[in-house]
Scaffold this motif. Structure first.
Motif, PDB file in Angstrom:
ATOM      1  N   LEU A 173      -7.784  82.296 -61.272  1.00 49.04           N
ATOM      2  CA  LEU A 173      -9.237  82.148 -61.177  1.00 49.04           C
ATOM      3  C   LEU A 173      -9.762  82.966 -60.000  1.00 49.04           C
ATOM      4  O   LEU A 173      -9.197  82.950 -58.897  1.00 49.04           O
ATOM      5  N   TYR A 334     -14.817  77.147 -51.409  1.00 48.75           N
ATOM      6  CA  TYR A 334     -14.230  77.580 -52.680  1.00 48.75           C
ATOM      7  C   TYR A 334     -13.368  76.447 -53.220  1.00 48.75           C
ATOM      8  O   TYR A 334     -12.638  75.787 -52.473  1.00 48.75           O
ATOM      9  N   ASN A 336     -11.035  75.335 -56.976  1.00 50.07           N
ATOM     10  CA  ASN A 336     -10.668  75.590 -58.368  1.00 50.07           C
ATOM     11  C   ASN A 336      -9.740  74.493 -58.862  1.00 50.07           C
ATOM     12  O   ASN A 336      -9.063  73.815 -58.075  1.00 50.07           O
ATOM     13  N   THR A 338      -6.983  73.718 -62.268  1.00 50.07           N
ATOM     14  CA  THR A 338      -6.312  74.259 -63.453  1.00 50.07           C
ATOM     15  C   THR A 338      -5.445  73.175 -64.080  1.00 50.07           C
ATOM     16  O   THR A 338      -4.941  72.278 -63.390  1.00 50.07           O
ATOM     17  N   SER A 354     -13.458  77.506 -61.457  1.00 50.75           N
ATOM     18  CA  SER A 354     -13.614  77.667 -60.010  1.00 50.75           C
ATOM     19  C   SER A 354     -15.091  77.779 -59.673  1.00 50.75           C
ATOM     20  O   SER A 354     -15.911  78.197 -60.505  1.00 50.75           O
ATOM     21  N   HIS A 377     -16.392  80.443 -62.303  1.00 53.04           N
ATOM     22  CA  HIS A 377     -15.487  81.094 -63.256  1.00 53.04           C
ATOM     23  C   HIS A 377     -14.889  80.018 -64.152  1.00 53.04           C
ATOM     24  O   HIS A 377     -14.292  79.045 -63.658  1.00 53.04           O
TER      25      HIS A 377
END
Length: 719
Positions: A173, A334, A336, A338, A354, A377
């Motif tokens: 990402l 930031y 993210n 998964t 993300s 994203h």
């Protein structure tokens, strides 16, 4: 009497069935006999092994349709169904199996770092123990071929490309702002601490269709799936400190770390800095967290990192009598997440998302600038292994970007600019293994940008051929597209994608502890952004008429076996590049592209001293600069760049380390370029000043302490 006859008939029938004989010969694709192959009927105990001539023969009591199986290590299993009465004098050809350990791998344009990666030329330990890198990914990667050392910037410049042509991804990402904010001519650093990552792939070109929006290269960081033990890491530095903790319970784990940096102590010791007076030295507070949860069929990860940084500095400027004040406050977040699930029949599905927020409050003299970027994203990827010869990787993804820029003058006049973009992409890629010596990767990527109102389709292909047991050749071609940089997009909505085409030829030789790589490449640039002012601004005229090329040769050699306790590598790059872009009046070599780059890195363990000593030397030939006192454009060059760096890690005990690092220990007076006055003096001459590092050398002293269950782990891999 009747019972006796019935029994005799049964015995005769049974004996007759047992007399069925299965025969044949087993050879490879070249007709050579295969000895020792296992041949049998599925579900029975009937079978045999082939002899030196590849022949087999065995009896069976089975009847009717049966499955004949032929298996042999290094070959694909052979199966044939048929009535046993017809399984005679068979001619069986076994195909060579694709061996992932010994087979050919695609290496064109790609450097990997990971303890389990066959084509690794660096390990995670190398990334952070390289002298002069000061624990930063980017500093270590700049010792690899294909990169240029632009010391006043600090980001990755790859094969004639700008820093903005490289993208960074964590677990697949995108990281939209991977570097710390800083002032002009003061190098930045990556935002991420090294010990949370299990592996790194640094592609200098020709990368997978899974990744886009990068004209030159991608840097892929993969977080650790499962830590080996619980531990606490404590660091005390001359410029700050850090604390990390990893906890494990059941199939879950959590790693947390925090770091504080303040350069005031260093600047107090080294006050004579060129071209800068610090009112408030750089300081930052950052932290990262990785949470992992594993099941029998999947793994979930959540990563987040934040950074707060600020500085206040007065900088020399040839166009002002006094120093110019620059102030910066940066906030970055930031995150993210998964999830990867392993289905039956070799299906793997990966989903992820993300989000990034970056804000800069900038003061430039009496002017204020506020920039903010919110980006996201979303990604879905499916991977299917059909057999040992074919793998398919495909997916879709969506990028969202919202950028705002407000420039406020002392008279409260506000100039607002910015843009919003939704970029959708799809990709498909097939890995085709023809044999252990020849493989191919075919890929296609398509993107559509709502802001540009433009679509691109990018084919990519890579080939690899294993020429010997230890050597192989690779070829790669691909088209790569990227949105114009933010500095232009925020002022103009009529621009199109920028484009490069990559052509790469690679040779790699892997022996016991030795690695040699040589790579030649050519990059063709098209659609580069041009503007008619000194810098992009609201009244600039923009177009996509820029073009250019970059070609060169990269060489890498590493040896960690020939000399006991010594590990070293050397890299060399030759770069020939010209481009017509930005405000260039003609095609020329840009000032971030030296023709020659050389790096030498050594690490030596001294057992009697309980020490690891590292040395590195970096060299770059002179970089072009433009002298307005001459009619030629970008025709002159600075003197070459040189830096000799050293670090020393001393083990006080197994888990306590005293560390010392210094860059440019010989004090080379490097010049990064020149700034010329905007107007000539009374003699018609444009005066200039040299742009030099704010200090010729930088040093760090640190103490590192690890507390773990095994009482042996330490932080050598964080140094």
């Amino acid at each position: 009497m009747k019972a006796i006859l019935t029994t005799l008939v049964f015995l005769i029938t049974l004996n007759s069935a047992a007399q069925t004989v299965i025969t044949g010969t087993v050879v490879d694709s070249k007709g050579n006999s295969i000895m020792g192959a296992n041949v049998y009927l599925d579900g029975t105990y009937d079978g045999a092994s082939t002899n030196a001539d590849g022949k087999f023969s065995f009896e069976t009591s089975a009847s009717g349709t049966q499955n004949l199986i032929v298996s042999m290590i290094s070959y694909e299993t052979y199966m044939q169904a048929g009535d046993v009465s017809y399984l005679k004098d068979l001619a069986i050809v076994l195909r060579e199996a694709i061996n992932q350990l010994n087979g050919v791998t695609l290496t064109a344009g790609s450097f990997k770092a990971g303890d389990n990666s066959k084509v690794s030329v660096l390990k995670p330990l190398d990334i952070v123990t390289t002298a002069g890198a000061a624990g930063d990914f980017i500093g270590a990667l700049q010792t690899l071929p294909g990169t240029s050392n632009v010391s006043e910037d600090g980001r990755l410049f790859v094969r004639g490309g700008q820093a903005g042509e490289t993208q960074v991804f964590i677990d697949g990402l995108r990281v939209f702002q991977p570097f710390n904010a800083t002032a002009n001519n003061i190098p930045t650093r990556g935002r991420f601490s090294p010990f949370l990552f299990k592996g790194i792939t640094f592609s200098t070109g020709g990368y997978s269709a899974e990744y886009g929006q990068a004209l030159s290269s991608v840097l892929l960081l993969n977080t650790t799936d499962e830590p080996d033990q619980e531990k606490t890491d404590i660091s005390v530095l001359s410029v700050g400190g850090g604390l990390g903790r990893t906890m494990i319970w059941d199939n879950k784990s959590l790693s947390v770390n925090a770091q504080y940096i303040n350069l005031a102590p260093y600047q107090w010791i080294v006050p004579n800095e060129q071209g800068a007076r610090w009112n408030k030295p750089y300081q930052s507070f950052s932290g990262e967290t990785v949470y992992r949860s594993k099941t029998d069929k999947g793994i979930f990860k959540f990563y987040t990192g934040f950074n707060q940084a600020n500085l206040d500095v007065d900088q020399e400027d040839i166009n002002f009598e006094d120093f110019v004040n620059f102030r910066l406050k940066n906030s970055n977040l930031y995150a993210n997440t998964t999830y990867k699930h392993f289905f039956d029949k070799e299906w793997t599905v990966t989903t992820g998302a993300s989000i990034s927020y970056d804000r800069n409050d900038i003061g430039f003299e009496a002017n204020d600038i506020l920039t903010s970027e919110t980006a996201g994203h979303l990604k879905l990827k499916v991977k299917k292994t059909f057999n040992s010869k074919l793998q398919l990787n495909m997916g879709v993804e969506h990028f969202i970007t919202d950028y705002k820029d407000d420039f406020t003058t002392p008279y409260n006049f506000i100039l607002a600019s910015g843009f919003k973009d939704n970029l959708s992409a799809g990709f498909a890629e097939a890995d085709i293994f023809f044999s252990n010596k020849f493989t191919m990767k075919l890929g296609l990527r398509a993107e559509h940008s709502s802001f540009l109102d433009d679509t691109n389709i990018a084919p990519r292909v890579s080939l690899a051929y294993k020429s010997s047991e230890k050597g192989q050749f690779s070829l790669a071609y691909g088209d790569f597209y990227q949105n114009p940089l933010t500095e232009s997009l925020k002022f103009d909505q009529s621009l199109d994608f920028e484009k490069t085409a990559h052509y790469i030829l690679n040779y790699q030789y892997l022996s016991d502890g030795k690695t040699f790589r040589a790579e030649a490449y050519y990059k063709d640039y098209d659609g580069l952004v041009k503007f008619d002012t000194q810098f992009p601004q609201f009244n600039s005229e923009f177009n996509n008429l820029g073009k250019g090329y970059a070609t060169g040769i990269d060489i890498f050699w590493r040896d960690n076996k020939s000399i006991k306790n010594l590990d070293y590598w050397a890299s060399y790059s030759y770069l020939d590049t010209e481009r017509d872009f930005r405000n260039f009046p003609e095609r020329a070599t840009p000032n971030f592209a030296p023709a020659h780059s050389l790096s030498l890195v050594t690490k030596y363990w001294v057992g009697d001293w309980r020490s690891q000593i590292g040395l590195s030397y970096n060299h770059g030939s002179g970089r072009p600069y433009d002298n307005p006192n001459t009619p030629e454009f970008l025709a002159e060059k600075t003197k070459s760049f040189n830096s000799l760096n050293m670090n020393w890690a001393y083990l006080i005990s197994q888990q306590k380390i005293l560390f010392f690092s210094v860059s440019n220990i010989t004090g080379f007076k490097n010049i990064n370029g020149y700034q010329y006055a905007d107007t000539p003096n009374i003699n018609g001459i444009f005066e200039r000043r040299a742009i030099r590092p704010t200090a010729d050398a930088f040093f760090v002293i640190g103490f590192f302490w690890t507390i773990s269950d095994d009482k042996t782990s330490n932080q050598l891999d964080n140094l």
